[in-house]
Design a protein around this motif. Structure first.
Motif, PDB file in Angstrom:
ATOM      1  N   ASP A  13      59.355  -2.873  38.222  1.00  0.00           N
ATOM      2  CA  ASP A  13      59.584  -3.517  36.894  1.00  0.00           C
ATOM      3  C   ASP A  13      61.084  -3.204  36.719  1.00  0.00           C
ATOM      4  N   GLU A  14      61.624  -1.820  37.151  1.00  0.00           N
ATOM      5  CA  GLU A  14      63.014  -1.681  36.879  1.00  0.00           C
ATOM      6  C   GLU A  14      63.841  -2.621  37.990  1.00  0.00           C
ATOM      7  N   ILE A  15      63.444  -2.818  39.196  1.00  0.00           N
ATOM      8  CA  ILE A  15      64.289  -3.686  40.039  1.00  0.00           C
ATOM      9  C   ILE A  15      64.201  -5.201  39.524  1.00  0.00           C
ATOM     10  N   GLU A  16      63.004  -5.647  38.775  1.00  0.00           N
ATOM     11  CA  GLU A  16      62.952  -7.000  38.059  1.00  0.00           C
ATOM     12  C   GLU A  16      63.989  -6.988  37.072  1.00  0.00           C
ATOM     13  N   ALA A  17      64.004  -5.900  36.335  1.00  0.00           N
ATOM     14  CA  ALA A  17      65.024  -5.739  35.018  1.00  0.00           C
ATOM     15  C   ALA A  17      66.382  -5.939  35.587  1.00  0.00           C
ATOM     16  N   LEU A  18      66.841  -5.275  36.796  1.00  0.00           N
ATOM     17  CA  LEU A  18      68.000  -5.195  37.233  1.00  0.00           C
ATOM     18  C   LEU A  18      68.484  -6.580  37.683  1.00  0.00           C
ATOM     19  N   GLU A  32      61.469  -1.909  50.974  1.00  0.00           N
ATOM     20  CA  GLU A  32      60.126  -2.675  50.149  1.00  0.00           C
ATOM     21  C   GLU A  32      60.870  -3.014  49.077  1.00  0.00           C
ATOM     22  N   LEU A  33      61.786  -2.067  48.467  1.00  0.00           N
ATOM     23  CA  LEU A  33      62.314  -2.668  47.196  1.00  0.00           C
ATOM     24  C   LEU A  33      63.426  -3.541  47.241  1.00  0.00           C
ATOM     25  N   ARG A  34      64.118  -3.475  48.606  1.00  0.00           N
ATOM     26  CA  ARG A  34      65.094  -4.228  48.721  1.00  0.00           C
ATOM     27  C   ARG A  34      64.492  -5.781  48.774  1.00  0.00           C
ATOM     28  N   ASP A  35      63.499  -5.760  49.526  1.00  0.00           N
ATOM     29  CA  ASP A  35      62.609  -7.185  49.381  1.00  0.00           C
ATOM     30  C   ASP A  35      62.300  -7.680  48.206  1.00  0.00           C
ATOM     31  N   LYS A  36      62.023  -6.862  47.290  1.00  0.00           N
ATOM     32  CA  LYS A  36      61.680  -7.431  46.016  1.00  0.00           C
ATOM     33  C   LYS A  36      62.839  -7.806  45.167  1.00  0.00           C
ATOM     34  N   LEU A  59      74.807  -4.929  42.041  1.00  0.00           N
ATOM     35  CA  LEU A  59      73.236  -5.285  42.548  1.00  0.00           C
ATOM     36  C   LEU A  59      73.407  -5.304  44.115  1.00  0.00           C
ATOM     37  N   ASP A  60      74.566  -5.516  44.614  1.00  0.00           N
ATOM     38  CA  ASP A  60      74.827  -5.394  46.023  1.00  0.00           C
ATOM     39  C   ASP A  60      74.737  -3.747  46.283  1.00  0.00           C
ATOM     40  N   LYS A  61      75.335  -3.059  45.610  1.00  0.00           N
ATOM     41  CA  LYS A  61      75.346  -1.306  45.941  1.00  0.00           C
ATOM     42  C   LYS A  61      74.014  -0.968  45.638  1.00  0.00           C
ATOM     43  N   ILE A  62      73.320  -1.202  44.542  1.00  0.00           N
ATOM     44  CA  ILE A  62      71.925  -0.679  44.839  1.00  0.00           C
ATOM     45  C   ILE A  62      71.154  -1.288  46.016  1.00  0.00           C
ATOM     46  N   THR A  63      71.260  -2.534  46.258  1.00  0.00           N
ATOM     47  CA  THR A  63      70.549  -2.876  47.383  1.00  0.00           C
ATOM     48  C   THR A  63      70.761  -2.263  48.630  1.00  0.00           C
ATOM     49  N   ALA A  64      71.940  -1.925  48.755  1.00  0.00           N
ATOM     50  CA  ALA A  64      72.371  -1.167  50.000  1.00  0.00           C
ATOM     51  C   ALA A  64      71.779   0.203  50.023  1.00  0.00           C
ATOM     52  N   VAL A  65      71.480   0.834  49.202  1.00  0.00           N
ATOM     53  CA  VAL A  65      70.721   2.225  49.127  1.00  0.00           C
ATOM     54  C   VAL A  65      69.367   2.472  48.856  1.00  0.00           C
ATOM     55  N   ILE A  66      68.601   1.299  48.439  1.00  0.00           N
ATOM     56  CA  ILE A  66      67.166   1.581  48.092  1.00  0.00           C
ATOM     57  C   ILE A  66      66.192   1.297  49.402  1.00  0.00           C
ATOM     58  N   LEU A  95      72.724  15.381  57.141  1.00  0.00           N
ATOM     59  CA  LEU A  95      73.051  14.798  55.791  1.00  0.00           C
ATOM     60  C   LEU A  95      71.931  14.116  55.209  1.00  0.00           C
ATOM     61  N   ASP A  96      71.459  14.556  54.129  1.00  0.00           N
ATOM     62  CA  ASP A  96      70.354  13.992  53.489  1.00  0.00           C
ATOM     63  C   ASP A  96      70.700  13.341  52.044  1.00  0.00           C
ATOM     64  N   ILE A  97      70.839  12.080  52.050  1.00  0.00           N
ATOM     65  CA  ILE A  97      71.223  11.335  50.833  1.00  0.00           C
ATOM     66  C   ILE A  97      69.851  10.776  50.196  1.00  0.00           C
ATOM     67  N   PRO A  98      69.484  11.111  49.142  1.00  0.00           N
ATOM     68  CA  PRO A  98      68.273  10.579  48.822  1.00  0.00           C
ATOM     69  C   PRO A  98      68.394   9.014  48.229  1.00  0.00           C
ATOM     70  N   PRO A  99      67.543   8.371  48.509  1.00  0.00           N
ATOM     71  CA  PRO A  99      67.485   6.735  48.163  1.00  0.00           C
ATOM     72  C   PRO A  99      67.544   6.930  46.625  1.00  0.00           C
ATOM     73  N   ILE A 100      67.957   5.810  46.007  1.00  0.00           N
ATOM     74  CA  ILE A 100      67.871   5.526  44.619  1.00  0.00           C
ATOM     75  C   ILE A 100      66.439   4.967  44.406  1.00  0.00           C
ATOM     76  N   MET A 101      65.767   5.609  43.509  1.00  0.00           N
ATOM     77  CA  MET A 101      64.557   5.113  43.281  1.00  0.00           C
ATOM     78  C   MET A 101      64.080   4.315  42.190  1.00  0.00           C
ATOM     79  N   PHE A 102      63.572   3.261  42.138  1.00  0.00           N
ATOM     80  CA  PHE A 102      63.255   2.559  41.150  1.00  0.00           C
ATOM     81  C   PHE A 102      61.757   1.964  41.218  1.00  0.00           C
TER      82      PHE A 102
END
Length: 226
Positions: free
Chosen positions: A74-79, A112-116, A102-109, A64-71
């Motif tokens: 700046d998009e992360i900061e906006a969210l 390095e973006l999660r740290d942001k 925000l928790d859902k987004i954090t779970a799938v990014i 199974l390959d579920i691609p990560p949500i890419m941001f």
């Protein structure tokens, strides 16, 4: 938790490639094991490659390959700032929903973006929180969606109070004040009401339909012509 949200959470939990029992899933998602078994079956029938069996555990196949949500950063900061502003200024229910999103987004990014998200230095503060304002906002938002009349006691800046029956049309945020625009039955015209000046507010059992010349679009047109 909505069923769609629960199914999403199950997939995210199973992505770690370790076997997870139905009991563990049930405890984490606060549902019965029977519910988990039904969810697993429905996910499998929909094409999600889950392997395992009852009493042993479940996991997603490595294929199974579920691609990560890419941001972008700046998009992360906006969210982040959007979610924090919603938690501070958008009422209790939208505040919870903003954090959940925000928790859902954090779970799938990616990590390095999660740290942001966790290290963001952007904040939204309100030094004089008022529970009644959050309640008023939640009531108004639901009434707008349901096209339900509102009965309210309103206090003007000079202290004069009046009872109003209005058709709520929209909410506007002005930086530190929310206003409700609606069609006022008393004045037979559009009126704006500051939420912090509403002394009491109750949704009516009656609903309304849009009337030509009395809709939010008509209000906006009038304001743009001034």
């Amino acid at each position: 938790m909505r069923r769609a949200d629960r199914l999403f959470q199950i997939v995210q939990i199973l992505r770690n490639k370790r076997l997870v029992t139905a009991k563990a899933l049930a405890e984490r998602l606060e549902v019965s094991e029977r519910t988990i078994y039904r969810d697993i079956q429905d996910l499998s029938l929909s094409g999600v490659p889950i392997e395992g069996e009852a009493g042993v555990g479940y996991r997603l196949r490595h294929t199974l390959d579920i691609p990560p949500i890419m941001f972008s950063l700046d998009e992360i900061e906006a969210l982040v700032v959007g979610a924090r502003m919603a938690k501070t200024w958008a009422g209790t229910e939208l505040g919870y929903s903003a954090q959940s999103a925000l928790d859902k987004i954090t779970a799938v990014i990616p990590a390095e973006l999660r740290d942001k998200i966790e290290d963001s230095k952007l904040f939204s503060l309100r030094f004089t929180p008022r529970r009644d304002l959050d309640v008023n906002l939640d009531i108004c938002r639901k009434a707008i969606d349901a096209k339900r009349l509102l009965r309210l006691c309103y206090c003007r800046a000079d202290g004069e109070q009046s009872l109003r029956s209005i058709r709520p049309l929209g909410l506007y945020f002005w930086g530190n004040v929310w206003t409700l625009v609606g069609w006022c039955e008393l004045r037979d015209d559009f009126r704006n009401f500051r939420l912090d000046r509403i002394q009491n507010i109750e949704p009516d059992s009656a609903t309304f339909t849009d009337v030509e010349g009395q809709s939010l679009q008509d209000f906006v047109k009038r304001m743009t012509c001034i």
